[in-house]
Design a protein around this motif. Structure first.
Motif, PDB file in Angstrom:
ATOM      1  N   ALA A 157      79.843   5.648 -16.264  1.00  0.00           N
ATOM      2  CA  ALA A 157      80.783   4.789 -15.543  1.00  0.00           C
ATOM      3  C   ALA A 157      82.148   5.434 -15.435  1.00  0.00           C
ATOM      4  O   ALA A 157      82.560   6.203 -16.317  1.00  0.00           O
ATOM      5  N   ASN A 158      82.866   5.113 -14.357  1.00  0.00           N
ATOM      6  CA  ASN A 158      84.280   5.495 -14.280  1.00  0.00           C
ATOM      7  C   ASN A 158      85.062   4.690 -15.311  1.00  0.00           C
ATOM      8  O   ASN A 158      84.625   3.617 -15.745  1.00  0.00           O
ATOM      9  N   HIS A 159      86.232   5.216 -15.698  1.00  0.00           N
ATOM     10  CA  HIS A 159      86.942   4.626 -16.842  1.00  0.00           C
ATOM     11  C   HIS A 159      88.432   4.545 -16.547  1.00  0.00           C
ATOM     12  O   HIS A 159      89.115   5.572 -16.476  1.00  0.00           O
ATOM     13  N   THR A 160      88.929   3.314 -16.399  1.00  0.00           N
ATOM     14  CA  THR A 160      90.345   3.121 -16.076  1.00  0.00           C
ATOM     15  C   THR A 160      91.035   2.091 -16.961  1.00  0.00           C
ATOM     16  O   THR A 160      92.247   1.921 -16.859  1.00  0.00           O
ATOM     17  N   SER A 161      90.274   1.416 -17.836  1.00  0.00           N
ATOM     18  CA  SER A 161      90.841   0.285 -18.567  1.00  0.00           C
ATOM     19  C   SER A 161      90.056   0.045 -19.855  1.00  0.00           C
ATOM     20  O   SER A 161      88.858   0.356 -19.942  1.00  0.00           O
ATOM     21  N   PHE A 162      90.738  -0.549 -20.845  1.00  0.00           N
ATOM     22  CA  PHE A 162      90.048  -0.945 -22.066  1.00  0.00           C
ATOM     23  C   PHE A 162      89.037  -2.059 -21.820  1.00  0.00           C
ATOM     24  O   PHE A 162      88.195  -2.344 -22.681  1.00  0.00           O
ATOM     25  N   LEU A 163      89.092  -2.678 -20.660  1.00  0.00           N
ATOM     26  CA  LEU A 163      88.109  -3.705 -20.314  1.00  0.00           C
ATOM     27  C   LEU A 163      86.751  -3.103 -19.953  1.00  0.00           C
ATOM     28  O   LEU A 163      85.761  -3.836 -19.863  1.00  0.00           O
ATOM     29  N   ASP A 164      86.694  -1.788 -19.745  1.00  0.00           N
ATOM     30  CA  ASP A 164      85.450  -1.180 -19.265  1.00  0.00           C
ATOM     31  C   ASP A 164      84.314  -1.288 -20.275  1.00  0.00           C
ATOM     32  O   ASP A 164      83.156  -1.457 -19.902  1.00  0.00           O
ATOM     33  N   ILE A 165      84.638  -1.186 -21.571  1.00  0.00           N
ATOM     34  CA  ILE A 165      83.580  -1.270 -22.578  1.00  0.00           C
ATOM     35  C   ILE A 165      82.916  -2.655 -22.573  1.00  0.00           C
ATOM     36  O   ILE A 165      81.690  -2.744 -22.479  1.00  0.00           O
ATOM     37  N   PRO A 166      83.684  -3.756 -22.673  1.00  0.00           N
ATOM     38  CA  PRO A 166      82.996  -5.049 -22.579  1.00  0.00           C
ATOM     39  C   PRO A 166      82.339  -5.286 -21.227  1.00  0.00           C
ATOM     40  O   PRO A 166      81.328  -6.004 -21.144  1.00  0.00           O
ATOM     41  N   THR A 167      82.878  -4.686 -20.164  1.00  0.00           N
ATOM     42  CA  THR A 167      82.242  -4.855 -18.849  1.00  0.00           C
ATOM     43  C   THR A 167      80.842  -4.267 -18.855  1.00  0.00           C
ATOM     44  O   THR A 167      79.889  -4.902 -18.395  1.00  0.00           O
ATOM     45  N   ILE A 168      80.686  -3.063 -19.394  1.00  0.00           N
ATOM     46  CA  ILE A 168      79.348  -2.464 -19.477  1.00  0.00           C
ATOM     47  C   ILE A 168      78.453  -3.298 -20.396  1.00  0.00           C
ATOM     48  O   ILE A 168      77.235  -3.368 -20.210  1.00  0.00           O
ATOM     49  N   ILE A 196      90.414   7.427 -20.658  1.00  0.00           N
ATOM     50  CA  ILE A 196      91.228   6.870 -19.575  1.00  0.00           C
ATOM     51  C   ILE A 196      92.307   7.909 -19.268  1.00  0.00           C
ATOM     52  O   ILE A 196      93.358   7.941 -19.904  1.00  0.00           O
ATOM     53  N   LEU A 197      92.036   8.766 -18.299  1.00  0.00           N
ATOM     54  CA  LEU A 197      92.870   9.942 -18.080  1.00  0.00           C
ATOM     55  C   LEU A 197      93.545   9.978 -16.709  1.00  0.00           C
ATOM     56  O   LEU A 197      94.526  10.707 -16.527  1.00  0.00           O
ATOM     57  N   SER A 198      93.039   9.235 -15.765  1.00  0.00           N
ATOM     58  CA  SER A 198      93.586   9.302 -14.410  1.00  0.00           C
ATOM     59  C   SER A 198      94.998   8.718 -14.352  1.00  0.00           C
ATOM     60  O   SER A 198      95.265   7.650 -14.899  1.00  0.00           O
ATOM     61  N   LYS A 199      95.885   9.419 -13.685  1.00  0.00           N
ATOM     62  CA  LYS A 199      97.244   8.933 -13.470  1.00  0.00           C
ATOM     63  C   LYS A 199      97.356   8.117 -12.188  1.00  0.00           C
ATOM     64  O   LYS A 199      98.381   7.500 -11.918  1.00  0.00           O
ATOM     65  N   ASN A 200      96.271   8.096 -11.419  1.00  0.00           N
ATOM     66  CA  ASN A 200      96.282   7.377 -10.147  1.00  0.00           C
ATOM     67  C   ASN A 200      94.963   6.632  -9.956  1.00  0.00           C
ATOM     68  O   ASN A 200      94.190   6.934  -9.037  1.00  0.00           O
ATOM     69  N   PRO A 201      94.672   5.655 -10.835  1.00  0.00           N
ATOM     70  CA  PRO A 201      93.400   4.930 -10.716  1.00  0.00           C
ATOM     71  C   PRO A 201      93.355   4.128  -9.418  1.00  0.00           C
ATOM     72  O   PRO A 201      94.403   3.732  -8.911  1.00  0.00           O
ATOM     73  N   PRO A 202      92.165   3.935  -8.848  1.00  0.00           N
ATOM     74  CA  PRO A 202      90.852   4.272  -9.417  1.00  0.00           C
ATOM     75  C   PRO A 202      90.385   5.703  -9.174  1.00  0.00           C
ATOM     76  O   PRO A 202      89.228   6.007  -9.438  1.00  0.00           O
TER      77      PRO A 202
END
Length: 245
Positions: free
Chosen positions: A79-90, A155-161
């Motif tokens: 999965a792409n990763h932009t937020s701490f919400l991504d883990i519970p989302t998966i 979470i490394l992108s400076k310009n999400p998504p």
């Protein structure tokens, strides 16, 4: 006024997250210390995610499956990763899998202990740690677990998504083990919980697209590169489709 309300909402979210964890902790401990119950942890993660999102977003979640992962089959979820919400989302995917996470997560009080015992942690700056995590992944796959990766490595992108370059580890494992990768697109979480200090949660809709599995085409470095490109293209195309809405 809006900023104050968002601060209250963010504190509320942290409290909800912690309370659910406290309620589920005895069951997580059973999964840690009683090995035959280890697989129960994935279902507990699913329950945790469902309850958390229900109270945070009034059940405003949408999971779109191009094809539902088959029970009992082994996959690698990327999965792409932009937020701490991504883990519970998966975690909304009710299947048996383990996460690959950063070794620094072990430092989180209580939760870090649980995470390190039930999932696989890796220090990307240590070749020995990377090797040990590779062996651990192989062992978990043999035990029947799928694996969930964030191929950007954090979470490394400076310009999400917009995404940064993918690391090849998950794709090499898929090729070596000859199991399919399921790309996952999470389009909006960077708006709901941006990776900025102080962390501030915003109301909205959690969405996730679980794509069809992509199988490795052969073995070796060429197969790894092709698989990585195919998975990235699928996620990028979906992100662009959401942005153009």
């Amino acid at each position: 006024m809006k900023r104050a309300l968002l601060k209250v909402y963010s504190v509320y979210g942290l409290v909800v997250f912690a309370l659910i964890f406290i309620v589920l902790l005895p069951f997580f401990l059973l999964a840690i210390f009683i090995r035959p119950l280890e697989g129960m942890a994935a279902f507990l993660n699913h329950v945790w995610a469902k309850v958390f999102f229900f109270f945070m977003f009034l059940n405003s979640t949408k999971v779109t499956y191009e094809e539902k992962p088959k029970r009992g089959k082994k996959y690698i979820y990327c999965a792409n990763h932009t937020s701490f919400l991504d883990i519970p989302t998966i975690g909304l995917i009710n299947r048996k899998f383990k996460f690959i996470g950063k070794a620094s997560l072990r430092k989180v009080p209580i939760w870090g202990f649980m995470y390190s015992r039930l999932h696989i942690l890796v220090d990307r700056g240590s070749m020995r740690s990377r090797h040990n995590s590779w062996l651990a992944v192989q062992q978990e796959i043999k035990k029947g677990f799928s694996i969930a990766f964030f191929p950007e490595g954090g979470i490394l992108s400076k310009n999400p998504p917009q995404m940064v370059n993918f690391k090849e580890g998950s794709f090499r494992i898929a090729v070596e083990e000859q199991i399919p990768i399921i790309p996952i697109t999470i389009p909006n979480n960077y708006l709901l919980l941006p990776d900025k200090m102080p962390l501030t949660m915003h109301p909205g809709k959690v969405e996730m697209v679980v794509h069809k599995p992509i199988w490795p085409n052969g073995t070796g470095d060429v197969a790894v590169t092709e698989l990585k490109q195919a998975v990235r293209q699928k996620i990028e195309d979906t992100l662009k489709a959401y942005e153009s809405r």
